[in-house]
Design a protein around this motif. Structure first.
Motif, short mmCIF file in Angstrom:
data_model
loop_
_atom_site.label_atom_id
_atom_site.label_comp_id
_atom_site.label_asym_id
_atom_site.label_seq_id
_atom_site.Cartn_x
_atom_site.Cartn_y
_atom_site.Cartn_z
N ALA A 1 4.65 -10.72 -22.74
CA ALA A 1 4.77 -11.21 -21.37
C ALA A 1 5.04 -10.05 -20.42
CB ALA A 1 5.92 -12.22 -21.30
N ALA A 2 5.88 -9.05 -20.86
CA ALA A 2 6.18 -7.89 -20.02
C ALA A 2 4.92 -7.08 -19.77
CB ALA A 2 7.26 -7.05 -20.70
N ALA A 3 4.05 -6.90 -20.79
CA ALA A 3 2.81 -6.13 -20.65
C ALA A 3 1.90 -6.80 -19.63
CB ALA A 3 2.13 -6.01 -22.01
N LEU A 4 1.81 -8.18 -19.78
CA LEU A 4 0.95 -8.92 -18.85
C LEU A 4 1.45 -8.76 -17.42
CD1 LEU A 4 0.20 -12.21 -20.82
CD2 LEU A 4 -1.46 -10.49 -20.03
N LEU A 5 2.78 -8.86 -17.26
CA LEU A 5 3.38 -8.74 -15.93
C LEU A 5 3.13 -7.34 -15.36
CD1 LEU A 5 5.07 -10.70 -14.23
CD2 LEU A 5 7.12 -9.50 -15.01
N ARG A 6 3.24 -6.31 -16.27
CA ARG A 6 3.01 -4.92 -15.84
C ARG A 6 1.57 -4.72 -15.37
NH1 ARG A 6 1.57 -1.23 -14.13
NH2 ARG A 6 1.91 0.99 -14.47
N TRP A 7 0.69 -5.37 -16.18
CA TRP A 7 -0.74 -5.27 -15.82
C TRP A 7 -0.98 -5.92 -14.47
CZ3 TRP A 7 -4.34 -9.13 -14.94
CH2 TRP A 7 -5.63 -8.74 -14.77
N LEU A 8 -0.37 -7.13 -14.24
CA LEU A 8 -0.54 -7.87 -12.98
C LEU A 8 -0.01 -7.05 -11.81
CD1 LEU A 8 -1.57 -10.75 -12.31
CD2 LEU A 8 0.83 -11.44 -12.14
N MET A 9 1.13 -6.39 -12.01
CA MET A 9 1.71 -5.57 -10.95
C MET A 9 0.79 -4.42 -10.60
SD MET A 9 5.70 -5.54 -12.04
CE MET A 9 6.24 -4.32 -10.85
N GLY A 10 0.22 -3.77 -11.65
CA GLY A 10 -0.69 -2.64 -11.42
C GLY A 10 -1.91 -3.13 -10.63
N TYR A 11 -2.39 -4.31 -11.01
CA TYR A 11 -3.57 -4.87 -10.36
C TYR A 11 -3.27 -5.21 -8.91
CZ TYR A 11 -7.36 -8.21 -9.46
OH TYR A 11 -8.42 -8.88 -8.91
N LEU A 12 -2.09 -5.82 -8.68
CA LEU A 12 -1.73 -6.27 -7.32
C LEU A 12 -1.29 -5.13 -6.43
CD1 LEU A 12 0.24 -9.58 -8.03
CD2 LEU A 12 -2.04 -9.36 -7.07
N PHE A 13 -0.46 -4.23 -6.97
CA PHE A 13 0.10 -3.19 -6.08
C PHE A 13 -0.46 -1.81 -6.31
CE2 PHE A 13 3.50 -6.33 -7.14
CZ PHE A 13 3.44 -7.04 -5.94
N GLY A 14 -1.37 -1.68 -7.19
CA GLY A 14 -1.99 -0.36 -7.43
C GLY A 14 -1.22 0.45 -8.42
N SER A 15 -0.06 0.84 -8.08
CA SER A 15 0.68 1.65 -9.06
C SER A 15 2.09 1.10 -9.26
CB SER A 15 0.79 3.09 -8.54
OG SER A 15 1.75 3.14 -7.50
N ALA A 16 2.65 1.36 -10.43
CA ALA A 16 4.04 0.98 -10.77
C ALA A 16 4.47 1.86 -11.92
CB ALA A 16 4.10 -0.48 -11.19
N GLY A 17 5.77 2.06 -12.09
CA GLY A 17 6.28 2.89 -13.19
C GLY A 17 5.76 2.36 -14.52
N PRO A 18 5.54 3.24 -15.49
CA PRO A 18 4.96 2.77 -16.76
C PRO A 18 5.85 1.77 -17.51
CG PRO A 18 5.71 5.06 -16.94
CD PRO A 18 5.82 4.68 -15.51
N PHE A 19 7.20 1.89 -17.30
CA PHE A 19 8.07 1.02 -18.12
C PHE A 19 8.69 -0.16 -17.37
CE2 PHE A 19 8.12 5.13 -20.25
CZ PHE A 19 7.56 4.73 -21.45
N VAL A 20 8.32 -0.23 -16.08
CA VAL A 20 8.87 -1.35 -15.31
C VAL A 20 8.43 -2.62 -16.03
CG1 VAL A 20 7.13 -2.04 -13.60
CG2 VAL A 20 9.48 -1.66 -12.91
N THR A 21 9.23 -3.66 -16.03
CA THR A 21 9.08 -4.94 -16.76
C THR A 21 9.43 -4.83 -18.24
OG1 THR A 21 6.77 -4.87 -17.45
CG2 THR A 21 7.21 -5.72 -15.24
N PHE A 22 9.29 -3.63 -18.86
CA PHE A 22 9.64 -3.54 -20.30
C PHE A 22 11.15 -3.49 -20.53
CE2 PHE A 22 5.20 -2.09 -20.43
CZ PHE A 22 4.71 -3.00 -21.33
N TYR A 23 11.85 -2.74 -19.59
CA TYR A 23 13.33 -2.70 -19.73
C TYR A 23 13.95 -4.10 -19.78
CZ TYR A 23 13.64 2.35 -19.04
OH TYR A 23 13.54 3.69 -19.18
N PRO A 24 13.61 -4.92 -18.75
CA PRO A 24 14.21 -6.28 -18.80
C PRO A 24 13.87 -7.00 -20.09
CG PRO A 24 13.14 -5.92 -16.69
CD PRO A 24 12.82 -4.71 -17.54
N ALA A 25 12.63 -6.81 -20.59
CA ALA A 25 12.23 -7.51 -21.83
C ALA A 25 13.16 -7.11 -22.97
CB ALA A 25 10.77 -7.18 -22.15
N VAL A 26 13.44 -5.78 -23.07
CA VAL A 26 14.30 -5.30 -24.17
C VAL A 26 15.72 -5.88 -24.02
CG1 VAL A 26 15.34 -3.26 -25.21
CG2 VAL A 26 12.95 -3.20 -24.51
#
Ligand SMILES: Nc1ncnc2c1ncn2[C@@H]1O[C@H](COP(=O)(O)OP(=O)(O)OP(=O)(O)O)[C@@H](O)[C@H]1O
Ligand SMILES: [Mg+2]
Length: 540
Positions: free
Chosen positions: A22-47
């Motif tokens: 779910a975190a990967a999908l969210l990260r992908w959606l963020m990249g798609y919507l906002f262009g760029s985002a930190g590589p680990f954003v969404t993964f920290y909360p998942a962990v």
């Protein structure tokens, strides 16, 4: 490992995988919507969520999966781990490191929470324990009260049975001794009467007179005994009436003071003056005399203190010691004498039980007291400690409608102010007579010798308004004295005190100027009435 444990583990790891996906999908959606985002954003909360929700193992898996996913999908150059992208490797390393740190912190947090929870449950446990303890205590207390009540009831029952046995025994003995006493009374009356007659004609100071004196003494002792037996067997007629107990107590104590050795101090404490009971005054006097005589007897060797106390007492409706609820007068007779040994305590109320030497006591005293108290609806208790003393407590039920009855009882005592000559050879009776008459308002002069009394009257025949004299006296009997007085001063009223009114020939007595008889022992109310009647008749 059990089947259920295994499926639980699978579920926890599946949860970690799902969360990382779910975190990967969210990260992908963020990249798609906002262009760029930190590589680990969404993964920290998942962990973090994984460690908190399902624990350490799945969290490590989530961390590794997150690192790989980020490296392969969101950090393009790292896919082949090229050396030219050292920044990305550093980022990856930082991610892993901070991930481990996060896990440690989370674990610590979890431990703290667990300890807190443990402490709380410990407290809850302690509270439950305390409550349980309290319940147990309450229940034990209830059981103890129930046990005590049971024991008390058993004891009361035993007491009631003992009382019943005692009552039956008394009944039988009463019938028996009553029959004997009646016959004996007549025999004694004859002995006393004829002895008096013979004594009148016997030379004074002779041996015969001395011997007759002895016969008289013994007969009088016999008379006292018979009187006790008659009271005990209820053969004497009772004259119950509302009675001011305090006045009977004071009168009797006055009489006792005169006959008690000086080594014994008598303390009287009357706290309740107004208590009325329904009883025969002679019998109440008998109770006091019997109890006080026992007390003084117990103190005759060493002396001591005799306390006589009178106070109010009430038994609440809830009852107390088997007594009927209501108002009582409480009479306490306490001595500091030899005490009653525990082994004879059971027997002291038995008729004819005595520890006195033969000839000194009959053992009827307490059984008479017991009988009178029972018949008046009262109670008697005794406490004693050897060498310390004995306390008898008597409870008499009070008369209901007290105020009205008090008025009646007090009205019934007539008073006066005339001058009375009182003659009796017994010092104690003279003292008592003086006190009673003075209380009634009369002026009293007294003598213990009939000849002296006569001499006094001779000096001034009009000095007295009335003469009260004993019959049985040395030198000159009451009737003889009356005759002599009549010659000096015709018309002066004389009251004759005697234990046996029927022995004095009534006609002869009237001729001797005797207007009335007073039966011994004198009670205040009776003598007061007789005096007033005689004086008022004379005045007419
Ligand atoms: N106050 C007391 N102190 C010690 N013992 C007592 C007391 N009162 C009673 N007793 C004991 O109880 C016994 C029975 O008393 P009770 O009055 O019935 O008979 P008594 O005094 O022996 O004889 P009586 O009264 O006929 O002269 C006494 O003999 C005595 O042993
Ligand atoms: Mg006695």
């Amino acid at each position: 490992m059990k089947q259920s444990d295994r499926s639980e583990t699978v579920r926890r790891y599946a949860f970690a995988v799902a969360l990382v996906t779910a975190a990967a999908l969210l990260r992908w959606l963020m990249g798609y919507l906002f262009g760029s985002a930190g590589p680990f954003v969404t993964f920290y909360p998942a962990v973090i969520i994984t460690i908190l929700a399902v624990g350490y193992g799945p969290a490590l898996l989530a961390l590794v999966l997150s690192g790989l996913t980020a490296a392969f999908f969101f950090m393009a150059p790292v896919a082949s781990l090229r050396v030219e992208a050292p920044g990305d490797i550093a980022t990856l390393a930082m991610f892993c490191l901070s991930g481990v740190l996060l896990i440690v912190i989370a674990l610590r947090l979890k431990t703290v929470t667990a300890v807190k929870a443990l402490r709380e449950s410990e407290q809850a446990l302690r509270r439950a324990h305390d409550e349980l303890e309290l319940r147990i205590q309450e229940r034990t207390e209830e059981l103890r009260t129930a046990y005590e009540k049971l024991m008390h009831e058993t004891k009361q029952r035993e007491q009631a049975e003992a009382q019943l046995r005692q009552a039956q025994k008394m009944e039988a003995l009463g019938t028996l001794s009553g029959g004997i006493a009646h016959d004996f009374n007549n025999i004694l009356a004859a002995i006393i009467g004829f002895t008096e007659l013979v004594a009148e004609h016997t030379p004074k100071g002779s041996r015969d007179e001395h011997h007759l004196g002895r016969v008289m003494e013994a007969s009088l002792r016999g008379r006292d005994l018979v009187r006790q037996m008659l009271t005990f067997s209820r053969s004497t007629s009772e004259e119950k009436k509302p009675l001011l107990l305090s006045s009977v107590v004071s009168e009797t104590v006055t009489m006792l003071r005169a006959t008690t050795p000086t080594t014994i101090r008598i303390n009287v404490n009357i706290q309740s003056e107004s208590g009325l009971i329904f009883a025969d005054p002679t019998q109440i006097q008998q109770i006091l005399l019997n109890l006080c005589t026992n007390a003084t007897h117990a103190m005759r060797d060493k002396g001591g203190i005799l306390d006589v106390e009178l106070s109010d007492f009430s038994v609440p409706p809830s009852g107390g010691n088997g007594m009927t609820p209501g108002l009582y007068m409480k009479l306490v007779i306490r001595d500091t004498g030899a005490g009653i040994p525990p082994e004879i305590m059971e027997k002291i109320f038995d008729p004819f039980f005595t520890t006195k030497k033969i000839g000194e006591g009959t053992g009827l005293g307490l059984s008479v007291v017991h009988g009178i108290v029972k018949r008046s609806g009262g109670y008697i208790t005794v406490e004693s400690e050897p060498e310390k003393g004995t306390t008898f407590t008597v409870y008499f039920p009070k008369v209901a409608g007290e105020k009205e009855a008090i008025a009646r009882a007090q009205d019934a005592i007539p008073t006066g102010s005339e001058h009375i000559l009182f003659v009796d050879d017994e010092e104690a009776i003279v003292e008592m007579g003086e006190e009673i008459l003075a209380e009634l308002g009369y002026e009293v002069t007294s003598r213990t010798s009939s000849t002296e009394a006569f001499a006094l009257l001779k000096e001034n025949p009009s000095r007295f308004d009335l003469v009260i004299t004993d019959q049985t006296m040395p030198d000159m009997t009451g009737v003889e004295l009356a005759k002599e007085i009549l010659t000096l001063r015709p018309g002066i009223p004389v009251i004759l005190c005697t234990g046996f009114s029927h022995l004095v020939d009534a006609e002869g007595a009237t001729a001797a100027g005797i207007r009335a008889f007073a039966m011994k022992p004198l009670t205040k109310r009776e003598i007061a009435k007789t005096i007033r009647k005689v004086l008022d008749e004379t005045a007419m």
